[in-house]
Write an enzyme that holds these catalytic residues in place. Structure first.
Site, PDB file in Angstrom:
ATOM      1  N   SER A   1     -28.518 -33.831 -27.019  1.00 50.38           N
ATOM      2  CA  SER A   1     -29.463 -32.587 -26.499  1.00 50.38           C
ATOM      3  C   SER A   1     -29.077 -31.518 -27.282  1.00 50.38           C
ATOM      4  O   SER A   1     -27.995 -31.608 -28.095  1.00 50.38           O
ATOM      5  CB  SER A   1     -29.041 -32.095 -24.977  1.00 50.38           C
ATOM      6  OG  SER A   1     -29.236 -31.071 -24.661  1.00 50.38           O
TER       7      SER A   1
ATOM      8  N   TYR B   1     -23.070 -31.617 -17.944  1.00 52.45           N
ATOM      9  CA  TYR B   1     -23.889 -32.377 -18.802  1.00 52.45           C
ATOM     10  C   TYR B   1     -23.707 -31.907 -20.314  1.00 52.45           C
ATOM     11  O   TYR B   1     -23.614 -33.103 -21.107  1.00 52.45           O
ATOM     12  CB  TYR B   1     -25.331 -31.648 -18.391  1.00 52.45           C
ATOM     13  CG  TYR B   1     -26.506 -31.995 -19.405  1.00 52.45           C
ATOM     14  CD1 TYR B   1     -27.038 -33.315 -19.041  1.00 52.45           C
ATOM     15  CD2 TYR B   1     -27.073 -31.425 -20.393  1.00 52.45           C
ATOM     16  CE1 TYR B   1     -28.131 -33.856 -19.800  1.00 52.45           C
ATOM     17  CE2 TYR B   1     -28.118 -31.855 -21.227  1.00 52.45           C
ATOM     18  CZ  TYR B   1     -28.681 -33.285 -21.095  1.00 52.45           C
ATOM     19  OH  TYR B   1     -29.425 -33.622 -21.486  1.00 52.45           O
TER      20      TYR B   1
END
Length: 247
Positions: free
Chosen positions: A127, A140
């Site tokens: 990400s 995350y």
């Protein structure tokens, strides 16, 4: 005909990536926890297999059914949005089980066949939060940062055997429903003390200046899988590329 095994193909990046590889003439093993029909146009070049990346027996069964794999795309993942203070550690562990240990387990399972053939590519989807950590996503971000370091080290480790490890770093894509796989409502993870802080952030999520299309990620994964160079990172989307250039 080369074969790609892609995890997390029920929707989002995984589904679009599987369709992209099919369009390039590849065979695709599209995996997901709960297989369903109607995801792909009729073709004998795609097989849908059940796979839970947190379950060793499921991994072994899927790889046995898949046969030789030229490219592994570790795409399956779950998100969590909220103040870390309010995020139960049980859920933090759940995020790591999928996003970190699931990726490691799939990678470890596929390395022997690639090493024996002295060829293969492992593409790990992380990400853009690894380029610029965002608030309200600490667990995350940590789970994805771990895979960044893991993949960088692995790339050196496997190079002698002709196997490449790559990173694809997608930007923000509202259509992927970032926190859809969490079993905790976002509202439960925003204590009152964080409300004023969280409001503008959620407004930014709703109206981002730049976004990433699922097709951007599919194209980046394709480039990572087929690039003969030693390149490690492939930002995907205008926002991720801007962050990569600034970092």
């Amino acid at each position: 005909m080369p074969t790609a095994l892609i995890t997390g193909c029920s929707s989002g990046y995984g589904l679009e990536t599987a369709r992209h590889f099919l369009a390039q003439g590849w065979s695709v093993i599209a995996t997901m926890r709960t297989p369903r029909d109607g995801l792909f146009a009729k073709t004998d070049r795609v097989r849908i297999l059940a796979l839970d990346v947190t379950d060793p027996q499921s991994i072994a069964a899927a790889l046995e059914a898949a046969g030789p794999v030229d490219v592994l795309v570790n795409n399956a993942g779950i998100g969590v949005v909220g103040a870390f203070e309010a995020t139960p550690m049980a859920h933090v562990r759940k995020v790591f089980e999928t996003n970190t240990f699931g990726v490691m387990a799939m990678t470890q399972a596929v390395i022997p066949q690639m090493r024996a053939r002295r060829s293969g590519v492992i593409v790990n989807v992380t990400s853009s939060v690894t380029l610029a950590p965002m608030p309200l996503a600490a667990a995350y971000t940590a789970s994805k940062q771990a895979i960044e370091g893991f993949t960088g080290s692995l790339a050196h480790e496997l190079a002698a055997f002709g196997v490449r490890a790559r990173l694809v770093e997608p930007g923000y894509a509202p259509t992927t429903r970032f926190a859809a796989n969490t079993d905790i409502p976002v509202a439960d993870l925003i204590p009152e003390a964080y409300a004023a802080f969280a409001g503008p952030i959620f407004a930014g999520f709703a109206n981002p200046a730049l976004t990433t299309r699922e097709s951007d990620v599919a194209e980046a994964v394709w480039r990572a899988a087929t690039d003969p160079s030693d390149r490690l990172r492939y930002p995907a989307g205008a926002d991720a590329m801007a962050l990569a250039a600034a970092s």
